[in-house]
Design a protein around this motif. Structure first.
Motif, short mmCIF file in Angstrom:
data_model
loop_
_atom_site.label_atom_id
_atom_site.label_comp_id
_atom_site.label_asym_id
_atom_site.label_seq_id
_atom_site.Cartn_x
_atom_site.Cartn_y
_atom_site.Cartn_z
N ILE A 6 5.00 -16.25 34.41
CA ILE A 6 4.40 -15.98 35.72
C ILE A 6 5.30 -16.42 36.87
CG2 ILE A 6 2.47 -16.60 37.25
CD1 ILE A 6 0.72 -16.74 34.75
N GLY A 7 6.02 -17.53 36.68
CA GLY A 7 6.87 -18.07 37.75
C GLY A 7 7.89 -17.05 38.26
N PRO A 8 8.79 -16.54 37.41
CA PRO A 8 9.76 -15.53 37.88
C PRO A 8 9.10 -14.27 38.41
CG PRO A 8 10.42 -16.44 35.76
CD PRO A 8 9.03 -16.95 36.03
N TYR A 9 7.95 -13.91 37.82
CA TYR A 9 7.23 -12.71 38.28
C TYR A 9 6.78 -12.88 39.73
CZ TYR A 9 3.46 -9.32 38.82
OH TYR A 9 2.64 -8.33 39.29
N LEU A 16 10.32 -9.15 46.98
CA LEU A 16 10.07 -7.75 47.30
C LEU A 16 9.21 -7.61 48.55
CD1 LEU A 16 9.42 -6.25 43.73
CD2 LEU A 16 11.42 -5.91 45.19
N TYR A 17 8.29 -8.54 48.75
CA TYR A 17 7.45 -8.50 49.95
C TYR A 17 8.27 -8.74 51.21
CZ TYR A 17 3.13 -8.59 47.17
OH TYR A 17 2.11 -8.27 46.32
N ILE A 329 -3.17 -7.57 42.99
CA ILE A 329 -2.59 -8.42 41.93
C ILE A 329 -3.52 -9.58 41.61
CG2 ILE A 329 -0.69 -10.01 41.43
CD1 ILE A 329 1.14 -8.13 42.99
N SER A 330 -4.13 -10.17 42.65
CA SER A 330 -5.06 -11.28 42.43
C SER A 330 -6.26 -10.83 41.61
CB SER A 330 -5.53 -11.84 43.78
OG SER A 330 -4.44 -12.33 44.52
#
Length: 350
Positions: A6-9, A16-17, A329-330
């Motif tokens: 999850i960290g790198p994701y 990207l944002y 995503i949340s």
């Protein structure tokens, strides 16, 4: 393991944002700062509506509001400058039918008597039937008949047409090959046609070749000297160069600022060859004075760039997009964490 994944994701998503907020486009600008719409110069006339470099093609460009006409000039074996882009006549004439034994001979080795009997339009209709261009518009029956009866256009006739219609002209001049009778005096012959035979208003000529600029300025002092290479403003002023003619990839971020500097010195910029509305929009936003195009009839319809917004609107758009993305995503992660234990529980007890 889940944290390692999850960290790198999340870091990648965060980067990207932020990227769109730092992107640059000349069409993201404050309201009221957009310059005038670039003028249109017909590239070999209107090659989507008529056979390139023919009288019909230039007439179509004029009818659709082009301010200028671009073409290619070669010189025949007996010293008659004519319009032809390719080295040979195979693609745009019926030379295979009329002179099959000489169809691969360099175009400049034909005499004008041989050139003027060739048909320069039938190929256009054949190409449209065999390999229809998606960008080409449908021709009326009258235009089809007209296209089928086009001949190779003399430079002198082209210039008279431009002068009569008060259109700018810009052309690539091709020196004839070795052993050609006009190999070493081709430029003088072409200047004779421009200055003495056609009597075009010199101010309508955008003189592009770099060779012998001083000599050309002496013979025809009214030409608008044009460069195909960037250089300091001081150099252009020294050689009386008033216009830049550049390929469209030169519309880089930095060059937008440079073109403004040229404009302050009354040096205008033309980009070629631009036929797509989105690319024309970029040229417009980048401050182009004119563009050379295959689609005068289409670009004339644009009243504003297809993409144009203020920096504030751009930021709001991306912030809203990022916010919606975070929400989605949340929701996906929440559903995942709620559903996954229940799934494992059902599997274990079953």
């Amino acid at each position: 393991m889940q944290l390692i994944i999850i960290g790198p994701y999340l870091f990648t998503i965060f980067v990207l944002y932020l990227i769109p907020l730092g992107m640059y486009s000349p069409c993201i600008r404050e309201e009221g700062t957009l310059g005038p719409k670039p003028a249109l110069i017909g590239h070999r006339g209107e090659p989507m509506l008529a056979p390139e470099n023919t009288e019909m093609s230039f007439q179509k460009a004029i009818e659709n509001g082009a301010v200028g006409l671009e073409t290619d000039v070669r010189i025949s074996s007996d010293g008659v400058p004519f319009l032809m882009h390719d080295n040979t006549l195979k693609r745009t004439t019926n030379v295979d039918e009329v002179y099959p034994e000489a169809s691969s001979v360099h175009a400049s080795f034909f005499s004008w008597a041989d050139l003027k009997v060739l048909n320069a339009g039938k190929w256009f209709l054949k190409v449209r039937l065999d390999k229809p261009f998606l960008q080409m518009d449908t021709l009326s029956r009258a235009d089809q008949i007209l296209a089928m009866n086009q001949s190779i256009f003399k430079l002198s006739n082209f210039l008279r047409l431009a002068n009569r219609e008060n259109k700018l002209v810009i052309f690539d001049l091709y020196r004839p090959p070795e052993k050609h009778p006009y190999r070493n005096k081709w430029l003088n012959r072409i200047l004779d046609v421009i200055v003495k035979e056609s009597r075009i208003n010199p101010h309508l000529v955008l003189w592009l070749p770099d060779d012998k600029r001083s000599f050309v300025e002496t013979v025809a002092p009214g030409f608008q000297h044009t460069s195909r290479h960037k250089a300091p403003v001081e150099t252009f002023l020294k050689f009386n160069i008033v216009k830049l003619n550049l390929p469209y990839p030169e519309m880089s971020n930095g060059f937008t600022l440079v073109s403004r500097r040229y404009a302050k010195a009354n040096i205008t910029t033309n980009y070629y060859v631009i036929s797509e509305p989105w690319l024309f929009s970029l040229a417009w936003c980048a401050g182009a004075h004119s563009v050379t195009t295959n689609a005068v009839h289409r670009l004339k319809e644009l009243n504003l760039p297809v993409f144009l917004m203020t920096p504030k609107d751009y930021r709001i758009m991306w912030i809203l997009t990022d916010a919606i993305s975070v929400l989605l995503i949340s929701c996906i992660f929440t559903f995942h964490w709620i559903e996954l234990p229940a799934t494992f529980g059902r599997f274990f007890f079953t």
